[in-house]
Design a protein around this motif. Structure first.
Motif, PDB file in Angstrom:
ATOM      1  N   TRP A 190       0.948  -1.271   0.115  1.00 10.91           N
ATOM      2  CA  TRP A 190      -0.070   0.101  -0.001  1.00 10.91           C
ATOM      3  C   TRP A 190       0.991   1.175   0.173  1.00 10.91           C
ATOM      4  CZ3 TRP A 190       0.893  -3.058   4.164  1.00 10.91           C
ATOM      5  CH2 TRP A 190       1.384  -2.580   5.508  1.00 10.91           C
TER       6      TRP A 190
ATOM      7  N   CYS B 110      -8.249  -1.573  -3.467  1.00 16.82           N
ATOM      8  CA  CYS B 110      -8.931  -0.239  -2.840  1.00 16.82           C
ATOM      9  C   CYS B 110      -8.033   0.801  -2.301  1.00 16.82           C
ATOM     10  CB  CYS B 110      -9.887  -1.195  -1.323  1.00 16.82           C
ATOM     11  SG  CYS B 110      -8.602  -1.344  -0.149  1.00 16.82           S
ATOM     12  N   SER B 111      -8.618   1.859  -1.729  1.00 18.90           N
ATOM     13  CA  SER B 111      -8.047   3.062  -1.417  1.00 18.90           C
ATOM     14  C   SER B 111      -7.066   2.667  -0.211  1.00 18.90           C
ATOM     15  CB  SER B 111      -8.923   4.113  -1.055  1.00 18.90           C
ATOM     16  OG  SER B 111      -9.976   4.287  -2.013  1.00 18.90           O
ATOM     17  N   GLU B 112      -6.197   3.807   0.165  1.00 19.27           N
ATOM     18  CA  GLU B 112      -5.661   3.530   1.509  1.00 19.27           C
ATOM     19  C   GLU B 112      -5.504   4.672   2.398  1.00 19.27           C
ATOM     20  OE1 GLU B 112      -2.639   3.344   4.424  1.00 19.27           O
ATOM     21  OE2 GLU B 112      -3.791   1.928   3.004  1.00 19.27           O
TER      22      GLU B 112
ATOM     23  N   TYR C 126      -8.603   2.194   8.285  1.00 20.19           N
ATOM     24  CA  TYR C 126      -9.464   1.857   6.817  1.00 20.19           C
ATOM     25  C   TYR C 126     -10.850   2.771   6.877  1.00 20.19           C
ATOM     26  CZ  TYR C 126     -12.504  -0.935  10.280  1.00 20.19           C
ATOM     27  OH  TYR C 126     -13.490  -1.231  11.441  1.00 20.19           O
TER      28      TYR C 126
ATOM     29  N   SER D  81     -11.910   4.483  -6.772  1.00 16.87           N
ATOM     30  CA  SER D  81     -12.070   3.767  -5.667  1.00 16.87           C
ATOM     31  C   SER D  81     -12.932   4.249  -4.700  1.00 16.87           C
ATOM     32  CB  SER D  81     -10.629   3.205  -4.896  1.00 16.87           C
ATOM     33  OG  SER D  81     -10.872   2.587  -4.034  1.00 16.87           O
TER      34      SER D  81
ATOM     35  N   ASP E  56     -11.467   2.462   1.530  1.00 19.91           N
ATOM     36  CA  ASP E  56     -10.722   1.275   1.851  1.00 19.91           C
ATOM     37  C   ASP E  56     -11.307   0.569   2.926  1.00 19.91           C
ATOM     38  OD1 ASP E  56      -8.614   0.072   3.124  1.00 19.91           O
ATOM     39  OD2 ASP E  56      -7.378   1.613   3.717  1.00 19.91           O
TER      40      ASP E  56
ATOM     41  N   THR F 138      -6.574  -2.461   6.865  1.00 19.61           N
ATOM     42  CA  THR F 138      -7.161  -2.787   5.841  1.00 19.61           C
ATOM     43  C   THR F 138      -7.385  -4.246   5.672  1.00 19.61           C
ATOM     44  OG1 THR F 138      -6.315  -0.890   4.711  1.00 19.61           O
ATOM     45  CG2 THR F 138      -7.143  -2.574   3.335  1.00 19.61           C
TER      46      THR F 138
ATOM     47  N   GLY G 254     -10.384  -5.716  -0.832  1.00 20.44           N
ATOM     48  CA  GLY G 254     -10.478  -5.029  -1.849  1.00 20.44           C
ATOM     49  C   GLY G 254     -11.598  -5.127  -2.571  1.00 20.44           C
TER      50      GLY G 254
ATOM     51  N   ASN H  90      -4.285   0.241  -2.020  1.00 19.49           N
ATOM     52  CA  ASN H  90      -3.872  -1.112  -1.374  1.00 19.49           C
ATOM     53  C   ASN H  90      -4.034  -2.318  -2.481  1.00 19.49           C
ATOM     54  OD1 ASN H  90      -3.840  -1.559   1.677  1.00 19.49           O
ATOM     55  ND2 ASN H  90      -4.832  -0.069   1.525  1.00 19.49           N
TER      56      ASN H  90
END
Length: 312
Positions: free
Chosen positions: A151, A181-183, A187, A209, A212, A230, A233, A285
């Motif tokens: 990530w 997914c996002s970071e 999360y 996205s 997270d 996290t 995803g 991520n």
């Protein structure tokens, strides 16, 4: 209008495996009737949420259903819907390698050839943290080859993907699938990020996205991975063919496979990242086959056709 899925015999075998489980078959039949979220499926069939998630993942991997993250009463919910109404199996005899329709590369996420990342950042294998958290130097550790989750907040990782098209065939399309997914700190399901994929410097398009994801363990995560981090995803698929570029079937741009400069090259550069000028710099991520909810690494599919003979 009926939605028809045409598959080869080999592809049908994978579908048959997905439907060989009686519970999974019952779930599939129910999704054929109406869209359902994971909790509704778990409640209807008296299954733990984790078991329902595994069965849904198997159906999605077989291309029988699709899942989308949709707004719900409490945050987001994963909604499952049917992909097709009919299944057609094409019974063709086996031929030479040049007659095959596709070939695949399974690229471990830690085998990137180039990177540039900014904290928050880190890598883990299925056994331990690699290097130090929030230290970009850790992305150059030899142990990075075993990474199962990586990530970063902004930057990219780049892979050299070997060209698998036979010499006597023509590339007609590429599909790149990955769980991502996002970071966000820890999360946050509401944490948008613009994630861009490019090949040989040509952008295929950007995926927004939504967040997270955490709060419940990823199906494949090792027991030592803290639930506050996290967890999983979404499986996203970029595709480029002779007509344009797409993500999950939705058109992104007019970039075609001929513009990518792949045909005669032994390999091509695949870059995944968050650009410094992105509207939503929400990080990335990227999951390997032993983390998250999908048992796959970075998967690249080459579609091709044999060259036509020049003899009359």
């Amino acid at each position: 209008m009926s939605r028809v899925l045409k598959v080869s015999v080999d592809e049908f075998i994978e579908i048959a495996k997905a439907l060989s489980n009686e519970s999974r078959l019952d779930i599939f039949k129910q999704i054929q009737k109406a869209d359902m979220n994971v909790n509704e499926i778990a409640d209807m069939f008296g299954l733990p949420s984790s078991t329902a998630t595994v069965n849904i993942k198997k159906l999605e991997e077989a291309n029988l259903i699709k899942t989308e993250l949709m707004p719900g009463v409490r945050g987001f919910q994963k909604v499952c819907s049917s992909q097709f109404d009919q299944l057609v199996v094409e019974l063709k005899p086996g031929g030479s390698p040049a007659e095959e329709a596709a070939r695949y590369v399974h690229m471990p996420i830690g085998l990137y050839s180039e990177c540039e990342v900014r904290p928050t950042c880190g890598l883990v294998s299925d056994k331990s943290i690699i290097g130090y958290l929030d230290d970009p130097r850790s992305f150059y550790e030899p142990d990075k080859a075993g990474a199962q989750l990586l990530w970063f907040r902004q930057g990219y990782v780049q892979y050299q993907i070997p060209n698998k098209v036979p010499y006597d065939a023509r590339l007609t399309g590429l599909e790149i699938s990955m769980e991502l997914c996002s970071e966000a700190p820890l999360y946050n399901a509401n944490w948008p990020s613009d994630i861009t994929v490019s090949i040989n410097g040509v952008e295929l398009g950007t995926y927004l996205s939504p967040g997270d994801f955490g709060g419940e363990p990823g199906v494949l995560n090792p027991p030592w991975w803290d639930l506050r981090n996290t967890q999983y995803g979404l499986l996203k698929k970029w595709k480029v063919d002779e007509n344009g570029s797409y993500i999950d079937g939705r058109r992104l741009s007019d970039v075609t496979v001929d513009r990518l400069g792949i045909h005669d090259s032994p390999a091509f550069a695949l870059r995944i990242g968050v650009k410094p000028d992105a509207a939503n710099i929400g990080g990335l991520n990227l999951f390997g086959s032993k983390f998250g909810n999908y048992e796959q690494d970075l998967l690249v599919r080459f579609d091709y056709k044999p060259h036509k003979s020049g003899h009359s």
